[in-house]
Design an enzyme around this catalytic site. Structure first.
Site, short mmCIF file in Angstrom:
data_model
loop_
_atom_site.label_atom_id
_atom_site.label_comp_id
_atom_site.label_asym_id
_atom_site.label_seq_id
_atom_site.Cartn_x
_atom_site.Cartn_y
_atom_site.Cartn_z
N THR A 1 0.81 -1.22 0.00
CA THR A 1 0.00 0.00 0.00
C THR A 1 0.85 1.27 0.00
O THR A 1 0.30 2.37 0.10
CB THR A 1 -0.93 0.02 1.22
N ILE B 1 3.31 4.28 1.28
CA ILE B 1 3.32 5.03 2.54
C ILE B 1 1.96 5.71 2.67
O ILE B 1 1.76 6.84 2.24
CB ILE B 1 4.47 6.05 2.58
N HIS B 2 1.00 4.98 3.24
CA HIS B 2 -0.34 5.53 3.47
C HIS B 2 -0.40 6.08 4.90
O HIS B 2 0.64 6.28 5.53
CB HIS B 2 -1.41 4.47 3.20
N ALA B 3 -1.58 6.33 5.41
CA ALA B 3 -1.75 7.04 6.69
C ALA B 3 -1.01 6.42 7.87
O ALA B 3 -0.30 7.11 8.60
CB ALA B 3 -3.23 7.18 7.01
#
Length: 88
Positions: free
Chosen positions: A12, A14-16
């Protein structure tokens, strides 16, 4: 100045959640710490800055730190990246 390059392997990117972990790791240091991606550099202590880059899987990023504790900062961020399975 210390620099380290990473290849993002997390599916995914570098998401939240990983962005929050990186910002928390960077915020422990006095050095100026930046994340560079596709020619754009943002303060790694800024969650909005990190999220604005939209770093995805397979991306090559550079973390740079400048200041009295730059080596420790790069080491801590490297540990976070590897521990969380974000980069190699």
């Amino acid at each position: 100045m210390e620099k380290r390059e990473f290849n993002i392997i997390a599916e995914t990117g570098i998401h939240a959640r990983p962005a929050t972990l990186l910002v928390q790791a960077a915020s422990k240091f006095n050095s100026d710490i930046n994340l560079e991606y596709k020619g754009k550099s943002v303060n790694l202590k800024s969650i909005m800055g990190v999220m604005s880059l939209g770093v995805g899987q397979g991306a090559d990023v550079t973390i740079s730190a400048e200041g009295a504790d730059e080596a420790d900062a790069i080491a801590a961020i490297t540990d976070t990246m590897k521990k969380e399975g974000l980069a190699e």
